[in-house]
Design a protein around this motif. Structure first.
Motif, PDB file in Angstrom:
ATOM      1  N   SER A 168      69.428  37.307   3.248  1.00 36.65           N
ATOM      2  CA  SER A 168      69.262  36.805   1.887  1.00 36.65           C
ATOM      3  C   SER A 168      70.618  36.314   1.381  1.00 36.65           C
ATOM      4  O   SER A 168      71.543  36.108   2.173  1.00 36.65           O
ATOM      5  CB  SER A 168      68.661  37.890   1.004  1.00 36.65           C
ATOM      6  OG  SER A 168      69.571  38.953   0.865  1.00 36.65           O
ATOM      7  N   GLY A 169      70.723  36.143   0.093  1.00 41.73           N
ATOM      8  CA  GLY A 169      71.965  35.608  -0.463  1.00 41.73           C
ATOM      9  C   GLY A 169      73.170  36.472  -0.133  1.00 41.73           C
ATOM     10  O   GLY A 169      74.239  35.965   0.239  1.00 41.73           O
ATOM     11  N   SER A 170      72.992  37.787  -0.232  1.00 48.54           N
ATOM     12  CA  SER A 170      74.143  38.659   0.033  1.00 48.54           C
ATOM     13  C   SER A 170      74.566  38.602   1.502  1.00 48.54           C
ATOM     14  O   SER A 170      75.728  38.866   1.826  1.00 48.54           O
ATOM     15  CB  SER A 170      73.880  40.086  -0.431  1.00 48.54           C
ATOM     16  OG  SER A 170      72.556  40.462  -0.221  1.00 48.54           O
ATOM     17  N   MET A 195      76.945  35.820   1.505  1.00 48.95           N
ATOM     18  CA  MET A 195      78.171  36.230   0.801  1.00 48.95           C
ATOM     19  C   MET A 195      79.028  37.142   1.686  1.00 48.95           C
ATOM     20  O   MET A 195      80.259  37.039   1.702  1.00 48.95           O
ATOM     21  CB  MET A 195      77.793  36.937  -0.510  1.00 48.95           C
ATOM     22  CG  MET A 195      77.175  35.974  -1.529  1.00 48.95           C
ATOM     23  SD  MET A 195      76.193  36.806  -2.786  1.00 48.95           S
ATOM     24  CE  MET A 195      77.467  37.672  -3.701  1.00 48.95           C
ATOM     25  N   PHE A 215      76.711  40.818 -10.344  1.00 46.69           N
ATOM     26  CA  PHE A 215      76.740  40.200  -9.019  1.00 46.69           C
ATOM     27  C   PHE A 215      78.162  39.865  -8.580  1.00 46.69           C
ATOM     28  O   PHE A 215      78.464  39.880  -7.380  1.00 46.69           O
ATOM     29  CB  PHE A 215      75.793  39.000  -8.951  1.00 46.69           C
ATOM     30  CG  PHE A 215      74.362  39.446  -8.953  1.00 46.69           C
ATOM     31  CD1 PHE A 215      73.787  39.958  -7.805  1.00 46.69           C
ATOM     32  CD2 PHE A 215      73.608  39.434 -10.119  1.00 46.69           C
ATOM     33  CE1 PHE A 215      72.477  40.428  -7.805  1.00 46.69           C
ATOM     34  CE2 PHE A 215      72.295  39.894 -10.136  1.00 46.69           C
ATOM     35  CZ  PHE A 215      71.728  40.395  -8.976  1.00 46.69           C
ATOM     36  N   MET A 236      79.250  43.118  -7.337  1.00 49.62           N
ATOM     37  CA  MET A 236      78.627  43.408  -6.032  1.00 49.62           C
ATOM     38  C   MET A 236      79.397  42.736  -4.895  1.00 49.62           C
ATOM     39  O   MET A 236      79.610  43.326  -3.828  1.00 49.62           O
ATOM     40  CB  MET A 236      77.178  42.935  -6.022  1.00 49.62           C
ATOM     41  CG  MET A 236      76.449  43.242  -4.718  1.00 49.62           C
ATOM     42  SD  MET A 236      74.829  42.445  -4.598  1.00 49.62           S
ATOM     43  CE  MET A 236      75.290  40.825  -3.990  1.00 49.62           C
ATOM     44  N   THR A 258      81.447  33.593  -9.076  1.00 51.48           N
ATOM     45  CA  THR A 258      80.003  33.524  -9.278  1.00 51.48           C
ATOM     46  C   THR A 258      79.685  32.242 -10.046  1.00 51.48           C
ATOM     47  O   THR A 258      80.246  32.017 -11.114  1.00 51.48           O
ATOM     48  CB  THR A 258      79.514  34.740 -10.091  1.00 51.48           C
ATOM     49  OG1 THR A 258      80.068  35.927  -9.524  1.00 51.48           O
ATOM     50  CG2 THR A 258      78.001  34.816 -10.098  1.00 51.48           C
ATOM     51  N   ASN A 282      76.498  31.407 -11.148  1.00 55.54           N
ATOM     52  CA  ASN A 282      75.517  31.752 -12.184  1.00 55.54           C
ATOM     53  C   ASN A 282      75.317  33.264 -12.147  1.00 55.54           C
ATOM     54  O   ASN A 282      74.773  33.790 -11.181  1.00 55.54           O
ATOM     55  CB  ASN A 282      74.206  31.030 -11.840  1.00 55.54           C
ATOM     56  CG  ASN A 282      73.185  31.041 -12.952  1.00 55.54           C
ATOM     57  OD1 ASN A 282      73.415  30.440 -14.005  1.00 55.54           O
ATOM     58  ND2 ASN A 282      72.060  31.700 -12.738  1.00 55.54           N
ATOM     59  N   THR A 316      73.530  36.293 -12.838  1.00 55.35           N
ATOM     60  CA  THR A 316      72.134  36.586 -13.163  1.00 55.35           C
ATOM     61  C   THR A 316      71.993  37.784 -14.106  1.00 55.35           C
ATOM     62  O   THR A 316      71.011  37.893 -14.822  1.00 55.35           O
ATOM     63  CB  THR A 316      71.369  36.838 -11.847  1.00 55.35           C
ATOM     64  OG1 THR A 316      71.818  35.872 -10.888  1.00 55.35           O
ATOM     65  CG2 THR A 316      69.883  36.669 -12.018  1.00 55.35           C
ATOM     66  N   ASP A 352      79.324  32.100  -5.145  1.00 60.78           N
ATOM     67  CA  ASP A 352      77.980  32.671  -5.114  1.00 60.78           C
ATOM     68  C   ASP A 352      77.104  31.829  -6.035  1.00 60.78           C
ATOM     69  O   ASP A 352      77.192  31.933  -7.253  1.00 60.78           O
ATOM     70  CB  ASP A 352      78.030  34.128  -5.590  1.00 60.78           C
ATOM     71  CG  ASP A 352      76.648  34.687  -5.963  1.00 60.78           C
ATOM     72  OD1 ASP A 352      75.632  33.999  -5.744  1.00 60.78           O
ATOM     73  OD2 ASP A 352      76.607  35.822  -6.489  1.00 60.78           O
ATOM     74  N   VAL A 410      73.721  31.892  -5.785  1.00 63.35           N
ATOM     75  CA  VAL A 410      72.396  32.369  -5.373  1.00 63.35           C
ATOM     76  C   VAL A 410      71.317  32.036  -6.398  1.00 63.35           C
ATOM     77  O   VAL A 410      70.250  31.543  -6.043  1.00 63.35           O
ATOM     78  CB  VAL A 410      72.414  33.886  -5.060  1.00 63.35           C
ATOM     79  CG1 VAL A 410      70.993  34.400  -4.831  1.00 63.35           C
ATOM     80  CG2 VAL A 410      73.264  34.171  -3.828  1.00 63.35           C
ATOM     81  N   SER A 411      71.552  32.291  -7.674  1.00 68.98           N
ATOM     82  CA  SER A 411      70.443  32.162  -8.630  1.00 68.98           C
ATOM     83  C   SER A 411      70.380  30.791  -9.303  1.00 68.98           C
ATOM     84  O   SER A 411      69.586  30.592 -10.218  1.00 68.98           O
ATOM     85  CB  SER A 411      70.529  33.260  -9.686  1.00 68.98           C
ATOM     86  OG  SER A 411      71.752  33.184 -10.374  1.00 68.98           O
ATOM     87  N   ALA A 463      70.395  31.305  -1.576  1.00 66.13           N
ATOM     88  CA  ALA A 463      69.249  31.969  -0.955  1.00 66.13           C
ATOM     89  C   ALA A 463      67.970  31.239  -1.330  1.00 66.13           C
ATOM     90  O   ALA A 463      67.974  30.334  -2.163  1.00 66.13           O
ATOM     91  CB  ALA A 463      69.176  33.426  -1.416  1.00 66.13           C
ATOM     92  N   GLN A 481      64.944  32.645  -2.555  1.00 64.02           N
ATOM     93  CA  GLN A 481      63.925  33.228  -3.456  1.00 64.02           C
ATOM     94  C   GLN A 481      64.216  33.070  -4.938  1.00 64.02           C
ATOM     95  O   GLN A 481      63.539  33.669  -5.748  1.00 64.02           O
ATOM     96  CB  GLN A 481      63.737  34.717  -3.126  1.00 64.02           C
ATOM     97  CG  GLN A 481      64.795  35.652  -3.698  1.00 64.02           C
ATOM     98  CD  GLN A 481      66.080  35.692  -2.885  1.00 64.02           C
ATOM     99  OE1 GLN A 481      66.287  34.858  -2.020  1.00 64.02           O
ATOM    100  NE2 GLN A 481      66.948  36.631  -3.175  1.00 64.02           N
ATOM    101  N   LYS A 482      65.203  32.272  -5.293  1.00 65.44           N
ATOM    102  CA  LYS A 482      65.460  32.117  -6.722  1.00 65.44           C
ATOM    103  C   LYS A 482      65.093  30.700  -7.156  1.00 65.44           C
ATOM    104  O   LYS A 482      63.921  30.374  -7.215  1.00 65.44           O
ATOM    105  CB  LYS A 482      66.877  32.555  -7.036  1.00 65.44           C
ATOM    106  CG  LYS A 482      67.000  34.059  -6.700  1.00 65.44           C
ATOM    107  CD  LYS A 482      68.086  34.812  -7.332  1.00 65.44           C
ATOM    108  CE  LYS A 482      67.958  36.286  -6.953  1.00 65.44           C
ATOM    109  NZ  LYS A 482      69.198  37.019  -7.143  1.00 65.44           N
TER     110      LYS A 482
HETATM  111  C1  LIG Z   1      70.052  37.728  -6.474  1.00 65.57           C
HETATM  112  C2  LIG Z   1      71.507  37.477  -6.468  1.00 65.57           C
HETATM  113  C3  LIG Z   1      72.321  37.892  -5.402  1.00 65.57           C
HETATM  114  C4  LIG Z   1      71.790  38.701  -4.267  1.00 65.57           C
HETATM  115  O1  LIG Z   1      71.007  37.897  -3.497  1.00 65.57           O
HETATM  116  P1  LIG Z   1      69.985  38.484  -2.425  1.00 65.57           P
HETATM  117  O2  LIG Z   1      69.309  37.223  -1.985  1.00 65.57           O
HETATM  118  O3  LIG Z   1      69.102  39.445  -3.133  1.00 65.57           O
HETATM  119  O4  LIG Z   1      70.796  39.101  -1.367  1.00 65.57           O
HETATM  120  C5  LIG Z   1      73.646  37.560  -5.432  1.00 65.57           C
HETATM  121  N1  LIG Z   1      74.178  36.888  -6.451  1.00 65.57           N
HETATM  122  C6  LIG Z   1      73.437  36.494  -7.504  1.00 65.57           C
HETATM  123  C7  LIG Z   1      74.100  35.751  -8.610  1.00 65.57           C
HETATM  124  C8  LIG Z   1      72.084  36.769  -7.538  1.00 65.57           C
HETATM  125  O5  LIG Z   1      71.345  36.382  -8.587  1.00 65.57           O
END
Ligand SMILES: *Cc1c(COP(=O)(O)O)cnc(C)c1O
Length: 378
Positions: free
Chosen positions: A68-70, A73, A95, A98, A141, A143, A145, A170, A172-173, A193, A195-196
């Motif tokens: 996934s996104g992480s 990363m 995030f 994270m 980052t 965006n 989330t 990052d 991802v979202s 990723a 799924q967003k």
């Molecule tokens: C959801 C999200 C992640 C984590 O992504 P996964 O696909 O769940 O691993 C990382 N960064 C941001 C900004 C996110 O919204």
């Protein structure tokens, strides 16, 4: 086959998100061999469409990570930060924090520049932190989330490059909902990723890597296997993944990315997200007691955050979630850690309205009307 025992809630959370019926149906397409010529029929368009959505410069490479996104990363950290170097994490929320944790877990020297929740990162603070920590890589980052803040990633990456470090992002979202700015920012790696804002199931991390990043990785040791960007490049050149991909998601991704690029249109998709941000912010402005949380000028096109009315606790927002469930919606009562921190500091909690991917303005209207009723009925 048993019937699905679950009701189909309309998801207005911040990922996973609503998936169009055509995309769901493509999961039933035939399986295929991922090293066979059949693979490229799906994955060549997937790689090309991803590059189109990213407005990717010719000399960048696209990688599909299984995960996934992480996962993407973590690969950026493992591949681009050498043992004797420092990575500076610019965090505007959960995030960003994270990603810093991911670096620490990989044994990297990782510094953290944290902004107050709701604030965007600024160039002057990053420059000061770079002067202090002398990072080789700076993680940003696009965006956030958890707070609904969209950073000016182009300005921030340019400032990082001007001080001689590699910016990694990052996204991802936000990828699929707004421009990446890669061409303008020159970032070394942009991670996202499925799924967003692409409106797909989770299953691939996506990485766009610059020629500089590829050169840099050659000088970094212990890049791992699945986290080594170099080890992916040979397969990616053939529109393949390093190891066996989720074929159902591959079929769905082909259908969805062709729709985004050839039917909806990339510019129209980005404009739709901006319109939904404006709708959500108008709702927040009009609704008694609510206030926008994210800094003005940096409000996300994919997730809107609102400060709850005076006297409304995080527990109350969880009750709103159940009221909304009864109306057929999945509502997001805010990022738990952030709301716990806000309440501990005597501040009002926030909630989030996810309006990413294939959610339409009409769908958002229905959700906001229901949310207005749920809030008024308390
Ligand atoms: C959801 C999200 C992640 C984590 O992504 P996964 O696909 O769940 O691993 C990382 N960064 C941001 C900004 C996110 O919204």
């Amino acid at each position: 086959m048993p019937d699905a025992p679950f009701p189909g809630l309309k998801l207005f959370i911040t990922g996973p998100t609503y998936i169009r019926p055509e995309v769901r149906a493509a999961a039933a397409w035939p399986e295929f061999g991922h090293r066979d010529a059949e693979n490229a029929k799906r994955f060549r368009p997937i790689f090309e469409d991803l590059a189109a959505i990213a407005d990717l410069p010719q000399d960048y490479k696209t990688i599909l990570f299984l995960g996934s996104g992480s996962t993407a990363m973590e690969a950026a950290i493992r591949s681009l930060v050498a043992a004797d170097e420092t990575v500076l994490h610019v965090s505007v929320g959960a995030f960003g924090d994270m990603w810093h944790k991911i670096s620490l877990e990989n044994g990297k020297n990782a510094a953290l520049l944290a902004f107050e929740p709701g604030r965007a990162a600024d160039v002057a603070s990053i420059e000061a932190a770079m002067d202090e920590h002398k990072p080789a890589v700076v993680a940003i980052t696009h965006n956030e989330t958890s707070t609904g803040v969209a950073n000016d990633v182009v300005a921030l990456c340019r400032a990082v490059k001007a001080r001689g470090a590699l910016p990694i992002v990052d996204g991802v979202s936000i990828f699929g909902g707004a421009p990446t700015g890669i061409r303008e920012s020159g970032c070394a790696m942009y991670c996202t990723a499925t799924q967003k804002s692409l409106g797909l199931h989770a299953g691939f991390g996506i990485g766009f890597v610059s020629p500089e990043a590829v050169d840099k990785a050659k000088h970094v040791t212990a890049r791992g296997h699945a986290s080594d960007i170099l080890s992916h490049l040979g397969r990616a050149a053939k529109f393949q993944t390093q190891s066996t991909p989720n074929g159902a998601l591959g079929n769905q991704m082909f259908v969805q990315l062709e729709y985004i690029v050839k039917e909806e249109g990339i510019a129209a998709r980005f404009a739709r997200h901006e319109a939904m941000r404006d709708m959500a912010l108008d709702f927040v402005a009009a609704e008694p007691g609510l206030a926008a949380f994210a800094q003005e000028g940096f409000r996300s096109p994919t997730v809107t955050t609102a400060v709850a009315p005076e006297g409304t606790s995080f527990a109350d927002l969880k009750d709103v979630k159940e009221t909304m469930r009864a109306k057929g919606y999945l509502f997001d009562p805010g990022y738990a850690k952030l709301n716990e921190d806000l309440e501990a500091a005597g501040k009002r909690p926030i909630f989030r309205i996810g309006h990413m991917g294939d959610i339409s303005p009409d769908m958002l209207r229905g959700f906001l009307d229901a949310l207005g009723e749920a809030l008024a009925g308390r």
